[in-house]
Design a protein around this motif. Structure first.
Motif, short mmCIF file in Angstrom:
data_model
loop_
_atom_site.label_atom_id
_atom_site.label_comp_id
_atom_site.label_asym_id
_atom_site.label_seq_id
_atom_site.Cartn_x
_atom_site.Cartn_y
_atom_site.Cartn_z
N ASN A 1 -65.40 8.97 10.95
CA ASN A 1 -65.42 8.05 12.08
C ASN A 1 -64.70 8.70 13.26
OD1 ASN A 1 -63.63 5.79 13.64
ND2 ASN A 1 -65.69 5.07 13.22
N ILE A 2 -65.38 8.72 14.40
CA ILE A 2 -64.77 9.25 15.63
C ILE A 2 -64.37 8.07 16.51
CG2 ILE A 2 -65.12 10.66 17.69
CD1 ILE A 2 -65.19 12.35 15.18
N MET A 3 -63.07 7.97 16.76
CA MET A 3 -62.56 6.91 17.63
C MET A 3 -62.61 7.47 19.06
SD MET A 3 -60.14 5.05 19.27
CE MET A 3 -58.49 5.68 19.07
N LEU A 4 -63.48 6.90 19.87
CA LEU A 4 -63.84 7.55 21.14
C LEU A 4 -62.75 7.49 22.20
CD1 LEU A 4 -67.54 6.39 21.01
CD2 LEU A 4 -66.75 8.76 20.83
N MET A 5 -61.73 6.66 21.98
CA MET A 5 -60.61 6.65 22.92
C MET A 5 -59.60 7.76 22.62
SD MET A 5 -60.05 2.60 23.40
CE MET A 5 -58.32 2.82 23.61
N SER A 6 -59.83 8.48 21.53
CA SER A 6 -58.91 9.57 21.19
C SER A 6 -59.01 10.70 22.21
CB SER A 6 -59.27 10.12 19.80
OG SER A 6 -58.67 11.39 19.63
N PRO A 7 -57.87 11.22 22.65
CA PRO A 7 -57.92 12.37 23.57
C PRO A 7 -58.58 13.59 22.91
CG PRO A 7 -55.62 11.77 23.02
CD PRO A 7 -56.51 10.74 22.38
N VAL B 1 -71.85 10.39 10.84
CA VAL B 1 -70.75 10.09 11.75
C VAL B 1 -70.91 8.66 12.25
CG1 VAL B 1 -69.79 10.60 14.04
CG2 VAL B 1 -70.33 12.47 12.49
N THR B 2 -69.83 7.89 12.17
CA THR B 2 -69.80 6.60 12.85
C THR B 2 -68.82 6.74 14.02
OG1 THR B 2 -67.97 5.61 11.58
CG2 THR B 2 -70.19 5.40 10.65
N THR B 3 -69.00 5.88 15.02
CA THR B 3 -68.09 5.95 16.17
C THR B 3 -67.57 4.56 16.49
OG1 THR B 3 -69.86 5.56 17.78
CG2 THR B 3 -69.37 7.86 17.21
N GLY B 4 -66.42 4.48 17.13
CA GLY B 4 -65.87 3.19 17.54
C GLY B 4 -65.16 3.29 18.87
N ALA B 5 -64.94 2.12 19.47
CA ALA B 5 -64.13 1.99 20.68
C ALA B 5 -64.70 2.76 21.87
CB ALA B 5 -62.68 2.40 20.39
N GLY B 6 -66.03 2.79 21.98
CA GLY B 6 -66.63 3.44 23.14
C GLY B 6 -68.09 3.77 22.93
N ASN B 7 -68.65 4.45 23.93
CA ASN B 7 -70.07 4.81 23.92
C ASN B 7 -70.21 6.30 23.58
OD1 ASN B 7 -72.65 5.60 24.62
ND2 ASN B 7 -72.73 4.37 26.48
N PRO B 8 -70.82 6.63 22.44
CA PRO B 8 -70.88 8.03 22.00
C PRO B 8 -72.10 8.80 22.51
CG PRO B 8 -71.78 6.63 20.30
CD PRO B 8 -71.39 5.71 21.44
N ALA B 9 -72.84 8.25 23.50
CA ALA B 9 -74.14 8.83 23.88
C ALA B 9 -74.06 10.33 24.15
CB ALA B 9 -74.70 8.09 25.09
N SER C 1 -72.06 -5.51 20.82
CA SER C 1 -72.97 -6.31 21.65
C SER C 1 -74.40 -5.78 21.54
CB SER C 1 -72.54 -6.24 23.12
OG SER C 1 -72.76 -4.94 23.62
N VAL C 2 -75.35 -6.66 21.87
CA VAL C 2 -76.77 -6.28 21.86
C VAL C 2 -77.03 -5.19 22.91
CG1 VAL C 2 -79.11 -7.10 22.36
CG2 VAL C 2 -77.57 -8.49 20.96
N ALA C 3 -76.41 -5.33 24.09
CA ALA C 3 -76.66 -4.36 25.16
C ALA C 3 -76.31 -2.95 24.71
CB ALA C 3 -75.86 -4.74 26.41
N LEU C 4 -75.14 -2.81 24.09
CA LEU C 4 -74.73 -1.47 23.66
C LEU C 4 -75.62 -0.99 22.50
CD1 LEU C 4 -72.72 0.69 24.46
CD2 LEU C 4 -71.16 -0.19 22.73
N ALA C 5 -76.01 -1.91 21.63
CA ALA C 5 -76.90 -1.55 20.51
C ALA C 5 -78.20 -0.94 21.05
CB ALA C 5 -77.19 -2.78 19.67
N LYS C 6 -78.76 -1.58 22.08
CA LYS C 6 -80.03 -1.07 22.64
C LYS C 6 -79.83 0.32 23.26
CE LYS C 6 -82.52 -5.25 24.06
NZ LYS C 6 -82.76 -6.10 25.22
N ARG C 7 -78.67 0.48 23.95
CA ARG C 7 -78.40 1.80 24.54
C ARG C 7 -78.29 2.87 23.45
NH1 ARG C 7 -73.75 -0.12 28.31
NH2 ARG C 7 -72.91 1.98 28.34
N MET C 8 -77.70 2.51 22.34
CA MET C 8 -77.52 3.48 21.24
C MET C 8 -78.86 3.84 20.60
SD MET C 8 -74.41 4.28 21.21
CE MET C 8 -74.69 4.28 22.95
N GLU C 9 -79.73 2.85 20.47
CA GLU C 9 -81.07 3.15 19.92
C GLU C 9 -81.81 4.11 20.85
OE1 GLU C 9 -84.14 0.61 17.54
OE2 GLU C 9 -84.34 0.07 19.64
N ARG C 10 -81.74 3.81 22.17
CA ARG C 10 -82.42 4.69 23.14
C ARG C 10 -81.81 6.10 23.13
NH1 ARG C 10 -82.52 0.13 26.66
NH2 ARG C 10 -80.69 0.88 27.76
N ALA C 11 -80.50 6.19 22.84
CA ALA C 11 -79.83 7.49 22.84
C ALA C 11 -80.09 8.29 21.57
CB ALA C 11 -78.32 7.29 23.04
#
Ligand code: TUI
Length: 308
Positions: free
Chosen positions: A69-75, A92-100, A119-129
């Motif tokens: 799991n990659i926590m996307l707020m990590s420096p 890989v799973t990701t959390g706390a941000g957009n991994p596009a 959220s649905v909005a982020l889910a759709k962006r992830m599918e498109r990515a």
């Protein structure tokens, strides 16, 4: 129980262990993978050498697929993301941000990519990515959370996407798995139940808090900082919650107090300064068991309820 998730990940059960920062290390991850699920090692904010070592140890303990799991707020997120490629991590799973921005390189390397989304909005962006699946995580989850509940979020994400959906938040037994499948999920992610796994290396004080927790014993703190987190009620989390509510703690003071508080909970069992993250389902967890028993019991109950 075969779904698009077991097919995608090459595992026996469509059950992923949560990528809990500071908690999900190789002992837990390998035990979950050996039990037929997908274990995850949490990158959290760890240095790259720590994660490399954890991956090496996990490979020694299991020949089954496991993930990071990659926590996307990590420096360190950029370095940890590259390490997953170098180490040929299966998922890989990701959390706390957009991994596009990482997805093309992960896909190129043959990694299955599963962002956690609130959220649905982020889910759709992830599918498109190009994501292979998403984890739709309800606000019942422990740690950093969104606002929508599992019951409301999962079917809306299922309706919005073509790729398979994994439900998370408030699932700790076969009833939760069966309910998730009724909502259209094809897998589950479970975190809090594994805090009470024999193989989970957290401080015994942390496990005791989980075992003693009642239904009303989790609290969300930090909404006003933009990083709401669900944790067990302790003297410390109550102090944070009241400081947030009555304005006696500024957001900056709050952030300062919580800096390093995950480590203090997980490693030291420090009740005065530690943040003991946990899901709202903690009240249902009353026993410490090995991961293979936890996974088998959950999946047997789910299969029975689903009439498989
Ligand atoms: O990430 C989690 N749970 C976590 S991360 C964590 S460590 C941490 N420490 C301090 C502050 C924040 C985190 C403890 N628990 N779950 C997955 C999750 N992802 N929940 C919510 C989100 C999320 C939030 C916003 C995912 C994407 C997102 O996108 C915002 C954007 O950039 O569009």
């Amino acid at each position: 129980m075969k779904t698009r998730i077991t097919e995608l990940l090459g595992c026996e059960y469509p059950l992923i262990q949560g990528g809990m920062a500071w908690i999900a290390e190789h002992t837990l991850a390998s035990a979950v993978s050996n039990a037929g699920g997908i274990g995850l090692i949490a990158g959290g904010s760890a240095p790259i050498d720590y994660l490399r070592d954890q991956i090496k140890k996990c490979k020694e303990k299991t020949d089954k697929p496991f993930g990071v799991n990659i926590m996307l707020m990590s420096p360190n997120a950029d370095d940890l993301a590259q390490l997953c490629i170098d180490e040929k991590i299966a998922v890989v799973t990701t959390g706390a941000g957009n991994p596009a921005k990482y997805i093309p390189a992960w896909k190129e390397a043959g990694i299955k990519v599963i962002p956690v989304i609130p959220s649905v909005a982020l889910a759709k962006r992830m599918e498109r990515a190009g994501a292979d699946a998403v984890v739709a995580e309800g606000t019942e989850s422990g740690g950093h959370i969104g606002e929508n509940t599992t019951m409301c979020l999962v079917p809306q994400v299922v309706d919005a996407l073509e790729i398979p959906v994994i439900a998370a938040g408030g699932i700790a037994d076969g009833r939760g798995v069966a309910a998730s499948f009724m909502l259209g999920a094809e897998g589950v992610q479970i975190g809090t139940r594994f805090l009470a796994a024999e193989e989970c290396q957290i401080n015994p004080i942390y496990k005791e808090l989980i075992l003693k927790a009642k239904d009303t014993d989790s609290v969300v703190t930090g909404r006003y900082t933009g990083h709401p987190c669900r944790n067990i009620k302790t003297k410390f989390s109550k102090k944070l919650a009241s400081g947030e509510k009555d304005g006696s703690l500024t957001p900056d003071e709050f952030e300062e107090l919580t800096l390093g508080s995950l480590r203090k909970a997980v490693q030291d069992g420090n009740l005065d300064e530690g943040s003991f993250l946990c899901g709202a389902i903690a009240g249902m967890i009353n026993n410490i068991n090995p991961c293979n028993e936890i996974v088998r019991e959950i999946m047997e109950q789910a299969e029975k309820l689903l009439g498989k």
